[in-house]
Write a protein that holds these residues in place. Structure first.
Motif, short mmCIF file in Angstrom:
data_model
loop_
_atom_site.label_atom_id
_atom_site.label_comp_id
_atom_site.label_asym_id
_atom_site.label_seq_id
_atom_site.Cartn_x
_atom_site.Cartn_y
_atom_site.Cartn_z
N PHE A 112 -41.84 -77.00 -11.54
CA PHE A 112 -42.76 -75.86 -11.39
C PHE A 112 -43.86 -75.81 -12.45
O PHE A 112 -44.83 -75.07 -12.29
N GLN A 113 -43.74 -76.59 -13.51
CA GLN A 113 -44.80 -76.63 -14.52
C GLN A 113 -45.69 -77.87 -14.39
O GLN A 113 -46.62 -78.03 -15.17
N TYR B 118 -46.79 -79.84 -8.36
CA TYR B 118 -46.14 -78.67 -7.76
C TYR B 118 -47.21 -77.84 -7.06
O TYR B 118 -48.32 -77.66 -7.59
N ASP C 215 -49.82 -75.38 -6.14
CA ASP C 215 -50.47 -74.47 -7.09
C ASP C 215 -50.18 -73.01 -6.80
O ASP C 215 -49.86 -72.24 -7.71
N LYS D 65 -46.77 -71.66 -7.80
CA LYS D 65 -46.56 -71.44 -9.24
C LYS D 65 -46.69 -69.97 -9.59
O LYS D 65 -46.12 -69.51 -10.58
#
Length: 366
Positions: free
Chosen positions: A84-85, A89, A91, A94
């Motif tokens: 997730f960072q 992933y 956008d 997030k």
């Protein structure tokens, strides 16, 4: 992300009481998953929501055994993993507090600088729904959107198929591990989907398509996309859950209206009636509300000397050329076309570069 990072993230997911929100709290506090297991309980106890039971569960060594097995599966099957960072992933996902810490993907997924929409609906799609979906994706194809759905029967698989017909990237978000396909009847589509996009899931290879997994899956479908489109739905169903989640995430929702007597239009009509969805009559509605840039996709008419217009399009163009800026409804009235037809026609004309949209649903000839 290193193998060590992934291993500890997988282990953290197996700790009883640690879901996506708690995992993110722990990772944010400690810096990464490796440090979560190294940090003293006394320090972790200062984190809001972390109690004695959870601190005890973090000492459970069996989570590493499970993580090791899943890591072997990921490596041996060349599964891609999005943290997730990380940049790979999705956008928009997030920004969802309960978005998955990890996403497992297969195929050729590329979400960079893409317009991403989800198309969902009943598993018992009607001819009306099929025709609308077909026209919608056909009209949107020049804008190259990514089509996301759940790979289920009905609207889902139909949307995936249409996306592939138009060479659009399509992503099936599934409610189980990537070691299987549900429903089994759709195995025949897997290779083509992976060529044109791929599959995405938060579930391990040990997860089967259980009922509760589908609700969790729906938040990914809603969260990773710019807008969710409900083609057809009864007054209850998974697609309405997806629409509600999209609303909670502050995403745009669109619903295709139908007759009040049609069973599989009731859900869509209710979404529109309760102002939980924008009314969708054509691709032009979607493009307008999402403020997608069409003009950059279309060549200016001055440079495109031999624009070919259909007879109906020519009638509309001549009207706008003579009368100047005009509202969509007035164009339909003066040119004697139904709204649903004029909307699609105007979008096609925009793509041909002969008209342009203006604020307030106005259009003018170029």
């Amino acid at each position: 992300m290193t193998d060590q990072d992934l291993f500890h993230l997988l282990a953290l997911q197996q700790v009883e009481g640690v879901g996506d929100i708690v995992a993110k709290k722990l990772i944010t506090h400690c810096g990464n998953a490796v440090e979560v297991f190294k940090t003293k309980s006394s320090q972790l106890a200062s984190i809001d929501g972390i109690g004695s039971v959870l601190l005890k569960n973090l000492k459970d060594k069996t989570v590493f055994e499970k993580a090791e097995q899943e890591l072997k599966f990921i490596k041996s099957n060349e599964i891609d993993v999005a943290y997730f960072q990380d940049e790979n992933y999705p956008d928009r996902l997030k920004h969802c507090i309960d978005g998955p810490v990890l996403l497992f993907t297969s195929g050729n997924i590329d979400l960079k600088n893409k317009k991403i929409i989800s198309i969902v609906g009943t598993r018992k799609i009607t001819s009306y729904g099929m025709e609308f979906c077909r026209k919608l994706i056909e009209d949107l194809a020049p804008l190259d959107p990514v089509i996301v759905s759940g790979f289920a029967y009905g609207v889902d698989i139909f949307a995936h198929q249409l996306a592939m017909e138009h060479d659009l990237q399509t992503i099936g978000v599934v409610a189980h591990g990537l070691n299987q396909i549900y429903p089994k009847d759709h195995k025949k589509y897997v290779a083509k989907v992976e060529k044109n996009g791929g599959f995405m899931t938060e579930f391990w290879s040990t997860s089967n398509p259980e009922k509760e997994n589908f609700v969790r899956r729906n938040r990914i479908v809603a969260g990773m996309t710019e807008a969710t489109i409900v083609i057809e739905s009864a007054d209850r169903g998974g697609s309405l859950i997806t629409a509600n989640i999209a609303n909670d995430y502050n995403r745009d929702v669109f619903a295709v209206p139908g007759r009040t007597t049609d069973k599989y239009s009731q859900g869509c009509n209710n979404l529109i009636k309760t102002q939980k969805a924008n009314l969708l009559t054509s691709a032009a509605d979607l493009v307008y509300i999402l403020n997608w840039d069409i003009e950059s996709k279309a060549k200016p008419v001055q440079k495109q000397l031999f624009v070919v217009l259909e007879n109906d399009e020519q009638k509309v163009y001549d009207y706008l050329l003579k009368n100047g800026k005009e509202l969509l409804d007035i164009i339909a009235l003066r040119c004697d076309f139904p709204i649903y037809k004029i909307s699609g026609m105007l979008l096609n004309m925009e793509l041909k570069g002969v008209i342009r949209p203006l604020p307030g649903k106005l259009f003018e000839a170029i």
